[in-house]
Design a protein around this motif. Structure first.
Motif, PDB file in Angstrom:
ATOM      1  N   CYS A  47       0.841  -1.198   0.000  1.00  0.00           N
ATOM      2  CA  CYS A  47       0.000   0.000   0.000  1.00  0.00           C
ATOM      3  C   CYS A  47       0.875   1.248   0.000  1.00  0.00           C
ATOM      4  O   CYS A  47       1.853   1.335   0.758  1.00  0.00           O
ATOM      5  CB  CYS A  47      -0.910  -0.003   1.226  1.00  0.00           C
ATOM      6  N   ALA A  48       0.516   2.210  -0.818  1.00  0.00           N
ATOM      7  CA  ALA A  48       1.303   3.434  -0.928  1.00  0.00           C
ATOM      8  C   ALA A  48       1.233   4.287   0.337  1.00  0.00           C
ATOM      9  O   ALA A  48       2.113   5.122   0.566  1.00  0.00           O
ATOM     10  CB  ALA A  48       0.812   4.258  -2.127  1.00  0.00           C
ATOM     11  N   LEU A  49       0.225   4.054   1.180  1.00  0.00           N
ATOM     12  CA  LEU A  49       0.073   4.875   2.381  1.00  0.00           C
ATOM     13  C   LEU A  49       0.596   4.197   3.639  1.00  0.00           C
ATOM     14  O   LEU A  49       1.294   4.824   4.441  1.00  0.00           O
ATOM     15  CB  LEU A  49      -1.409   5.247   2.586  1.00  0.00           C
ATOM     16  N   CYS A  50       0.269   2.932   3.828  1.00  0.00           N
ATOM     17  CA  CYS A  50       0.647   2.275   5.093  1.00  0.00           C
ATOM     18  C   CYS A  50       1.658   1.154   4.920  1.00  0.00           C
ATOM     19  O   CYS A  50       2.068   0.536   5.906  1.00  0.00           O
ATOM     20  CB  CYS A  50      -0.598   1.740   5.795  1.00  0.00           C
ATOM     21  N   ARG A  51       2.050   0.836   3.697  1.00  0.00           N
ATOM     22  CA  ARG A  51       3.021  -0.214   3.397  1.00  0.00           C
ATOM     23  C   ARG A  51       2.509  -1.614   3.724  1.00  0.00           C
ATOM     24  O   ARG A  51       3.298  -2.551   3.872  1.00  0.00           O
ATOM     25  CB  ARG A  51       4.361   0.020   4.142  1.00  0.00           C
ATOM     26  N   ASP A  75       2.581   8.976   8.024  1.00  0.00           N
ATOM     27  CA  ASP A  75       3.199   9.080   6.697  1.00  0.00           C
ATOM     28  C   ASP A  75       3.958   7.810   6.350  1.00  0.00           C
ATOM     29  O   ASP A  75       5.067   7.852   5.823  1.00  0.00           O
ATOM     30  CB  ASP A  75       4.120  10.303   6.664  1.00  0.00           C
ATOM     31  N   GLY A  76       3.354   6.680   6.659  1.00  0.00           N
ATOM     32  CA  GLY A  76       3.935   5.387   6.310  1.00  0.00           C
ATOM     33  C   GLY A  76       4.325   4.569   7.521  1.00  0.00           C
ATOM     34  O   GLY A  76       4.797   5.112   8.525  1.00  0.00           O
ATOM     35  N   ILE A  77       4.106   3.257   7.424  1.00  0.00           N
ATOM     36  CA  ILE A  77       4.536   2.314   8.462  1.00  0.00           C
ATOM     37  C   ILE A  77       5.637   1.447   7.870  1.00  0.00           C
ATOM     38  O   ILE A  77       5.437   0.800   6.841  1.00  0.00           O
ATOM     39  CB  ILE A  77       3.373   1.428   8.932  1.00  0.00           C
ATOM     40  N   PHE A  78       6.784   1.428   8.523  1.00  0.00           N
ATOM     41  CA  PHE A  78       7.941   0.696   8.010  1.00  0.00           C
ATOM     42  C   PHE A  78       8.342  -0.362   9.045  1.00  0.00           C
ATOM     43  O   PHE A  78       8.968  -0.052  10.063  1.00  0.00           O
ATOM     44  CB  PHE A  78       9.090   1.662   7.722  1.00  0.00           C
ATOM     45  N   ALA A 111      16.298   0.083  10.963  1.00  0.00           N
ATOM     46  CA  ALA A 111      16.945   1.208  10.283  1.00  0.00           C
ATOM     47  C   ALA A 111      17.095   0.940   8.789  1.00  0.00           C
ATOM     48  O   ALA A 111      17.027   1.868   7.979  1.00  0.00           O
ATOM     49  CB  ALA A 111      18.308   1.487  10.914  1.00  0.00           C
ATOM     50  N   ALA A 112      17.298  -0.321   8.425  1.00  0.00           N
ATOM     51  CA  ALA A 112      17.444  -0.663   7.008  1.00  0.00           C
ATOM     52  C   ALA A 112      16.164  -0.428   6.226  1.00  0.00           C
ATOM     53  O   ALA A 112      16.197  -0.286   4.999  1.00  0.00           O
ATOM     54  CB  ALA A 112      17.874  -2.122   6.871  1.00  0.00           C
ATOM     55  N   ARG A 113      15.024  -0.376   6.918  1.00  0.00           N
ATOM     56  CA  ARG A 113      13.737  -0.183   6.253  1.00  0.00           C
ATOM     57  C   ARG A 113      13.382   1.294   6.081  1.00  0.00           C
ATOM     58  O   ARG A 113      12.366   1.615   5.467  1.00  0.00           O
ATOM     59  CB  ARG A 113      12.627  -0.873   7.053  1.00  0.00           C
ATOM     60  N   VAL A 114      14.177   2.192   6.656  1.00  0.00           N
ATOM     61  CA  VAL A 114      13.865   3.631   6.571  1.00  0.00           C
ATOM     62  C   VAL A 114      15.064   4.407   6.008  1.00  0.00           C
ATOM     63  O   VAL A 114      15.581   5.324   6.650  1.00  0.00           O
ATOM     64  CB  VAL A 114      13.433   4.194   7.934  1.00  0.00           C
ATOM     65  N   CYS A 233       8.607   0.115  13.283  1.00  0.00           N
ATOM     66  CA  CYS A 233       8.441  -0.915  14.305  1.00  0.00           C
ATOM     67  C   CYS A 233       9.266  -2.133  13.918  1.00  0.00           C
ATOM     68  O   CYS A 233       9.610  -2.308  12.749  1.00  0.00           O
ATOM     69  CB  CYS A 233       6.965  -1.288  14.473  1.00  0.00           C
ATOM     70  N   TYR A 234       9.549  -2.962  14.910  1.00  0.00           N
ATOM     71  CA  TYR A 234      10.279  -4.183  14.578  1.00  0.00           C
ATOM     72  C   TYR A 234       9.338  -5.214  13.966  1.00  0.00           C
ATOM     73  O   TYR A 234       9.647  -5.822  12.941  1.00  0.00           O
ATOM     74  CB  TYR A 234      10.968  -4.779  15.800  1.00  0.00           C
ATOM     75  N   ALA A 235       8.182  -5.420  14.592  1.00  0.00           N
ATOM     76  CA  ALA A 235       7.241  -6.432  14.102  1.00  0.00           C
ATOM     77  C   ALA A 235       5.856  -5.819  13.960  1.00  0.00           C
ATOM     78  O   ALA A 235       5.380  -5.113  14.841  1.00  0.00           O
ATOM     79  CB  ALA A 235       7.191  -7.630  15.051  1.00  0.00           C
ATOM     80  N   ARG A 236       5.212  -6.117  12.850  1.00  0.00           N
ATOM     81  CA  ARG A 236       3.859  -5.630  12.587  1.00  0.00           C
ATOM     82  C   ARG A 236       2.908  -6.804  12.496  1.00  0.00           C
ATOM     83  O   ARG A 236       3.190  -7.790  11.800  1.00  0.00           O
ATOM     84  CB  ARG A 236       3.836  -4.838  11.279  1.00  0.00           C
ATOM     85  N   VAL A 237       1.816  -6.719  13.230  1.00  0.00           N
ATOM     86  CA  VAL A 237       0.830  -7.796  13.231  1.00  0.00           C
ATOM     87  C   VAL A 237      -0.046  -7.667  11.982  1.00  0.00           C
ATOM     88  O   VAL A 237      -0.898  -6.774  11.903  1.00  0.00           O
ATOM     89  CB  VAL A 237      -0.040  -7.768  14.498  1.00  0.00           C
TER      90      VAL A 237
END
Length: 244
Positions: A47-51, A75-78, A111-114, A233-237
């Protein structure tokens, strides 16, 4: 560096072990190949907004159904990983097991995701209530945020947000109930308002579940004048994103 010079001694006294299964590994702060293969890293398309990862090929810039129904303020979840058994064990070891040294390994993946975050950004941890902080002895979000800020050359602001009341577990509560539980619980520290005005902020937490807590944080930061607030975040449910 000092760490590099003493690393052989540390490895001799404390042989490197995988923090998930306990098997021997080559270096400290790593995972064995079997446990690493069990981690699920969210990818594209998303998703372009929440990933949120899509399960099938969708054109670039598509928006998921939850974001269409209720456009997010963030402005985005990484997320470094999706929440499954291996990532759960790492989070619990950091959060409740007192293994603060693991924060560096987890934060490195975050950090690698942002890569868009860098100098000029503010890293703000999700706050704990003072009684929970007293019981635990540390805020895992602060430990992760400290390492992410160092990796991305950003500025850590530990006390940008304050949690004024203890909230019950939000698991099992509906959206309205979660909003009521968090109403007035999280606010911006008055001493940090000038710093936040017009700032680009990376909000850091260990796990993102329903998003209720992070939404409360984002709303507080945006009311204080933050220009952009991304979530790391480290882990996303996201059960729908897991294999099978």
């Amino acid at each position: 560096m000092l760490w590099q010079s003493i690393a052989p001694v540390v490895d001799l006294v404390f042989p490197p072990r995988c923090p998930i299964c306990g098997d021997a590994i080559a270096v400290q702060n790593g995972l064995c190949s079997a446990c690493w293969s069990g981690m699920v890293v969210p990818g594209e398309p998303a998703c372009a907004l929440c990933r949120r990862p899509f399960s099938s090929d969708i054109e670039h810039g598509a928006i998921c159904a939850p974001c269409l129904a209720e456009p997010p303020r963030h402005d985005g979840i990484f997320a470094a990983t999706l929440y499954n058994d291996p990532s759960r064990k790492l989070v619990l070891a950091l959060k409740h097991g007192g293994k603060i040294a693991m924060a560096g390994m987890l934060a490195g993946q975050m950090a690698a995701r942002v890569p868009h975050v860098g100098p000029g950004w503010l890293v703000v941890p999700v706050p704990l209530h003072r009684w929970r902080l007293w019981q635990r002895g540390y805020n895992q979000a602060v430990e992760l945020g400290r390492c992410v800020a160092r990796e991305r050359d950003a500025r850590l602001i530990v006390d940008a947000l304050e949690r004024h009341k203890r909230t019950p577990s939000l698991g099992g509560l509906g959206r309205k109930a979660r909003e009521r539980a968090l109403s007035g619980a999280i606010t911006v520290n008055p001493r940090r308002k000038d710093m936040l005005r017009g700032a680009q902020v990376l909000l850091v937490d260990d796990v993102l579940t329903s998003g209720a807590t992070s939404n409360a944080c984002v709303s507080a930061l945006k009311r204080a004048g933050a220009k952009a607030v991304a979530i790391s975040c480290y882990a996303r449910v996201l059960d729908e994103g897991l294999p099978g």
